[in-house]
Design a protein around this motif. Sequence first.
Motif, PDB file in Angstrom:
ATOM      1  N   SER A 100       5.158 -13.185  -5.889  1.00  0.00           N
ATOM      2  CA  SER A 100       5.670 -13.313  -7.319  1.00  0.00           C
ATOM      3  C   SER A 100       5.897 -14.694  -7.793  1.00  0.00           C
ATOM      4  CB  SER A 100       6.747 -12.611  -7.311  1.00  0.00           C
ATOM      5  OG  SER A 100       6.997 -11.238  -7.073  1.00  0.00           O
ATOM      6  N   ALA A 101       5.932 -15.732  -6.870  1.00  0.00           N
ATOM      7  CA  ALA A 101       5.885 -17.206  -7.111  1.00  0.00           C
ATOM      8  C   ALA A 101       4.895 -17.548  -8.267  1.00  0.00           C
ATOM      9  CB  ALA A 101       6.025 -17.927  -5.827  1.00  0.00           C
ATOM     10  N   SER A 102       3.538 -16.696  -8.090  1.00  0.00           N
ATOM     11  CA  SER A 102       2.485 -17.177  -9.255  1.00  0.00           C
ATOM     12  C   SER A 102       2.951 -16.847 -10.456  1.00  0.00           C
ATOM     13  CB  SER A 102       1.043 -16.397  -8.556  1.00  0.00           C
ATOM     14  OG  SER A 102       1.636 -14.832  -8.682  1.00  0.00           O
TER      15      SER A 102
ATOM     16  N   ILE B  26      12.642 -11.916 -11.114  1.00  0.00           N
ATOM     17  CA  ILE B  26      11.850 -12.018 -10.158  1.00  0.00           C
ATOM     18  C   ILE B  26      12.167 -12.785  -9.161  1.00  0.00           C
ATOM     19  CG2 ILE B  26       9.211 -12.752  -9.570  1.00  0.00           C
ATOM     20  CD1 ILE B  26       8.598 -11.640 -12.505  1.00  0.00           C
ATOM     21  N   THR B  27      12.597 -13.962  -9.229  1.00  0.00           N
ATOM     22  CA  THR B  27      12.947 -14.971  -8.299  1.00  0.00           C
ATOM     23  C   THR B  27      14.308 -14.317  -7.479  1.00  0.00           C
ATOM     24  OG1 THR B  27      12.480 -16.848  -9.638  1.00  0.00           O
ATOM     25  CG2 THR B  27      13.861 -17.236  -7.882  1.00  0.00           C
ATOM     26  N   ALA B  28      15.217 -13.879  -8.298  1.00  0.00           N
ATOM     27  CA  ALA B  28      16.267 -12.986  -7.441  1.00  0.00           C
ATOM     28  C   ALA B  28      15.590 -12.065  -6.521  1.00  0.00           C
ATOM     29  CB  ALA B  28      17.336 -12.384  -8.321  1.00  0.00           C
TER      30      ALA B  28
ATOM     31  N   ILE C 239      12.817 -11.822  -4.891  1.00  0.00           N
ATOM     32  CA  ILE C 239      12.222 -12.469  -3.761  1.00  0.00           C
ATOM     33  C   ILE C 239      13.387 -12.857  -2.762  1.00  0.00           C
ATOM     34  CG2 ILE C 239      10.943 -14.706  -2.760  1.00  0.00           C
ATOM     35  CD1 ILE C 239       9.747 -14.713  -5.707  1.00  0.00           C
ATOM     36  N   PHE C 240      14.381 -13.473  -3.323  1.00  0.00           N
ATOM     37  CA  PHE C 240      15.471 -13.707  -2.404  1.00  0.00           C
ATOM     38  C   PHE C 240      16.061 -12.470  -1.618  1.00  0.00           C
ATOM     39  CE2 PHE C 240      15.423 -17.899  -4.516  1.00  0.00           C
ATOM     40  CZ  PHE C 240      15.226 -18.608  -3.668  1.00  0.00           C
ATOM     41  N   VAL C 241      16.299 -11.302  -2.616  1.00  0.00           N
ATOM     42  CA  VAL C 241      17.029 -10.436  -1.722  1.00  0.00           C
ATOM     43  C   VAL C 241      15.755  -9.476  -1.079  1.00  0.00           C
ATOM     44  CG1 VAL C 241      17.794  -8.035  -2.498  1.00  0.00           C
ATOM     45  CG2 VAL C 241      18.512  -9.907  -3.918  1.00  0.00           C
ATOM     46  N   THR C 242      14.794  -9.461  -1.082  1.00  0.00           N
ATOM     47  CA  THR C 242      13.794  -8.928  -0.394  1.00  0.00           C
ATOM     48  C   THR C 242      13.642  -9.556   1.044  1.00  0.00           C
ATOM     49  OG1 THR C 242      12.532  -7.859  -2.190  1.00  0.00           O
ATOM     50  CG2 THR C 242      11.534  -8.065  -0.280  1.00  0.00           C
ATOM     51  N   VAL C 243      13.608 -10.836   0.690  1.00  0.00           N
ATOM     52  CA  VAL C 243      13.417 -11.844   2.089  1.00  0.00           C
ATOM     53  C   VAL C 243      14.837 -11.758   2.801  1.00  0.00           C
ATOM     54  CG1 VAL C 243      12.793 -13.801   2.770  1.00  0.00           C
ATOM     55  CG2 VAL C 243      11.556 -13.094   0.928  1.00  0.00           C
ATOM     56  N   LYS C 244      15.704 -12.042   2.167  1.00  0.00           N
ATOM     57  CA  LYS C 244      17.018 -12.072   2.852  1.00  0.00           C
ATOM     58  C   LYS C 244      17.716 -10.878   3.452  1.00  0.00           C
ATOM     59  CE  LYS C 244      17.304 -16.506   2.612  1.00  0.00           C
ATOM     60  NZ  LYS C 244      17.102 -17.395   3.732  1.00  0.00           N
ATOM     61  N   LEU C 245      17.414  -9.770   2.810  1.00  0.00           N
ATOM     62  CA  LEU C 245      18.243  -8.481   3.211  1.00  0.00           C
ATOM     63  C   LEU C 245      16.995  -7.715   4.304  1.00  0.00           C
ATOM     64  CD1 LEU C 245      19.812  -7.261   0.205  1.00  0.00           C
ATOM     65  CD2 LEU C 245      20.911  -8.463   1.969  1.00  0.00           C
TER      66      LEU C 245
END
Length: 120
Positions: A81-83, A110-112, A114-120
């Motif tokens: 999603s960073a793209s 989208i950025t949020a 990413i963080f939720v998916t990676v951190k949880l």
Amino acid sequence: MGYIYIAGCILFTVYGQLVLKWRMNLKGQLPEALNEKALFMVKLFLDPWLVSGFAAAFVASLFWMAAMTKFEISFAYPFMSASFILVFLLSMFLFGETFTWGKVIGLLLITAGIFVTVKL
């Protein structure tokens, strides 16, 4: 090393998208007549910059395959999603595309995500 693979995938994807947009802006609209469409498409496939955009997509897929050897797809895919963020920012700078708060809010979501998916 896995994060380098993800970064490579993102960077080559962004490059390919921006080059394709740049060259299509120069080429103009797709003609209506079938024979003109065929000639238009042949000219596109002979454009070295467009070929580099397609090559970038291929290289991005190689980086992605390498990333898949290091991470679960459910972990790695949100980083793609960073793209969206890079294309948004660079398209404003390079092509003068419009800035809207709706786009910014969408990118923040989208950025949020990413963080939720990676951190949880």
